[in-house]
Design an enzyme around this catalytic site. Structure first.
Site, PDB file in Angstrom:
ATOM      1  N   CYS A  40       0.498   3.435   3.056  1.00  0.00           N
ATOM      2  CA  CYS A  40       1.127   2.853   4.245  1.00  0.00           C
ATOM      3  C   CYS A  40       2.626   3.138   4.262  1.00  0.00           C
ATOM      4  O   CYS A  40       3.200   3.449   5.306  1.00  0.00           O
ATOM      5  CB  CYS A  40       0.885   1.350   4.304  1.00  0.00           C
ATOM      6  SG  CYS A  40      -0.849   0.879   4.426  1.00  0.00           S
ATOM      7  N   CYS A  51       0.837  -1.208   0.000  1.00  0.00           N
ATOM      8  CA  CYS A  51       0.000   0.000   0.000  1.00  0.00           C
ATOM      9  C   CYS A  51       0.875   1.263   0.000  1.00  0.00           C
ATOM     10  O   CYS A  51       1.627   1.496   0.957  1.00  0.00           O
ATOM     11  CB  CYS A  51      -0.910  -0.025   1.231  1.00  0.00           C
ATOM     12  SG  CYS A  51      -1.732   1.538   1.606  1.00  0.00           S
TER      13      CYS A  51
END
Length: 534
Positions: A99, A96
């Site tokens: 993230c 991600c």
């Protein structure tokens, strides 16, 4: 192989309970070997190999990770054992982009609370769980992870074998809805626990110390410092090569004392492991496996996570104050309140010999030895030993008060005092107008002092472990009974029961020792035969 094992058991005429014990041990080793093999022999795309690659990447990185990365195999264990009051779990996915961009922000906050160099250790454990790994799928489902990154806050014990549902009204776990930057996350934390932490805080600056001497609950967190002190003392002994022919016996006696009376179950277990192999490891002999050396360095006396590198109850306001000396005193007091009448003098001589042989501070060691030498008659009651150690500690404090005042080396937040202070035990004082820092002018009620010491270092010190066991799904009745028998039996176990336990333990120990020697001999012959073939 199993058939030969049972034949040997039948010929040795072992009792059936011993057979069961040995079988359990063999199965445990067998399962451990399988697990070890499976973690090493993995496919290129397995969970293990990805973890190894991430570990290599972290090693190459300039900055270490402060947040602790967990997975389904260690999630409960780490959160159960942490001394931290609160925990934050970040659920993320390594693929991600958001993230990855958020990680530096999370790390800025984690640096304040995690690791040996943390500015504010033992308050918040900051962790991460990679939900993109299949091993963590069920774990992430239990906590209703619906987006990345997602942050959950709560007491560590509530995460253990726990779950979270955003629709649940009453839960001690909650979502952090405003933590997208380091500043915003720290601001959320400060509002939540009424603190004033800042990203530029330095170690030992702007500390939030609990210095209220009238709060008896502070000692609860000292169980971690007792573990830290035990591990630190063990490391000091090894670092300075203090195990010699003339000191070896006193160390063995001290370990034997800890195996029975240490307040921490992990330290009792670790010390027992050392004692079992002490003859081999203290001499650094070769093991039955040809060419393999065994050493005390390979043993972790209080488990793999200790020492942690920081102190809780014994943390000073300056780096050089309190810490190890405080933790060691708490250890000695906690051991003293757990011995029985019949072993009180043995415990006294064991502790005196240990300090004399292994405490590295020469002046402190000599002062303590002088106090030990002043005891002319053997202790016949545990009460007398407990009160002697308490009085010795106050004599040390009184001496250090003057020295630290003169040299200005004391801890301003934790000045030396005569203990316990009146606020903590008013019933311990017979005279109301005495100067509390002058032990010669205080008239003590020794019965009250003894009762206080038993409660403070006996019952309260192990409360944290007991509470944690009750909050988990692991059988608390079994775990708590172990703590009560092995840690606090001087208070709760009848003399007759203790004697029966001791006799049974001796008999079982002799049997286990015989079996162990037989296995060692067979193992050695097998490896020797293999070696000759080569």
């Amino acid at each position: 192989m199993l058939r030969l094992f049972f034949v040997s058991i039948r010929r040795s005429k072992f009792h059936m309970s011993s057979v069961v014990f040995v079988i359990v041990c063999i199965l445990t080793v067998y399962v451990s070997n399988i697990e070890a093999s499976s973690s090493v022999i993995s496919t290129p795309f397995s969970v293990g190999s990805r973890s190894i690659l991430r570990s290599i990447d972290r090693d190459r990185a300039d900055k270490p990770d402060y947040a602790v990365e967990l997975n389904a195999t260690d999630f409960d264990a780490v959160l159960k054992e942490t001394p931290a009051t609160y925990a934050i779990v970040e659920f993320f996915a390594h693929w991600c982009p958001a993230c990855r961009n958020y990680k530096p922000q999370y790390e800025k906050v984690a640096k304040l609370f995690n690791g040996a160099d943390a500015v504010h250790p033992g308050i918040i454990l900051m962790t991460r769980v990679d939900c993109a790994l299949k091993i963590n799928t069920n774990l992430c489902d239990k906590f209703s992870v619906g987006h990345y990154p997602m942050l959950l806050w709560g007491p560590p014990s509530k995460f253990v074998s726990g779950s979270w549902d955003p629709k649940q009204d009453k839960s001690e776990i909650c979502s952090i809805d405003d933590g997208r930057t380091a500043d915003r996350l720290l601001n959320w934390i400060n509002k939540k626990i009424n603190s004033s932490y800042a990203l530029d805080d330095k170690k030992y600056e702007h500390e939030h110390f609990h210095t209220n001497a009238s709060d008896p609950g502070q000692i609860v967190r000292a169980i971690y410092d007792v573990e830290e002190a035990t591990s630190t003392a063990f490391d000091i002994i090894l670092d300075h090569k203090m195990i010699k022919s003339e000191t070896r016996a006193s160390l063995v006696k001290f370990f034997q004392l800890l195996v029975v009376h240490h307040p921490s179950r992990r330290c009792r277990k670790g010390t027992a492991k050392i004692l079992v192999d002490f003859d081999d490891v203290s001499a650094n002999k070769e093991s039955p496996i040809v060419g393999e050396k065994v050493a005390l360095r390979n043993y972790q006396i209080c488990g793999k996570d200790v020492p942690r590198g920081y102190w809780m109850f014994c943390r000073g306001s300056k780096k050089e104050t309190r810490g190890f000396s405080c933790g060691l005193w708490v250890l000695l007091h906690s051991v003293s309140v757990r011995v029985d009448d019949g072993e009180s003098h043995m415990a006294f001589t064991t502790i005196c010999d240990f300090i004399h042989n292994f405490f590295i501070c020469e002046e402190c060691r000599q002062h303590f030895y002088d106090m030990c030498s002043s005891v002319s008659n053997p202790f016949k009651k545990a009460r007398d030993f407990v009160l002697w150690l308490w009085d010795a500690h106050n004599k040390v404090n009184k001496r250090l008060m003057k020295e630290e005042a003169s040299a200005e080396t004391g801890d301003p937040k934790f000045p030396k005092i005569i203990w316990p202070p009146r606020q903590l035990c008013p019933s311990c004082y017979l005279n109301k107008n005495s100067k509390d820092n002058d032990n010669t002018q205080i008239h003590w009620d020794h019965d009250e002092v003894y009762r206080f010491l038993i409660r403070y270092y006996g019952e309260k010190l192990t409360t944290l472990y007991k509470d944690k066991e009750l909050l988990t799904d692991r059988r608390p009745d079994v775990m708590l009974s172990e703590d009560l028998i092995a840690s606090s039996h001087a208070v709760v176990v009848p003399v007759g029961a203790a004697l029966a336990i001791a006799v049974a333990s001796c008999a079982f120990g002799a049997l286990a020792c015989y079996w162990r020697q037989q296995q060692k001999s067979r193992k050695y012959k097998h490896h020797l035969h293999s070696y000759k073939k080569i």
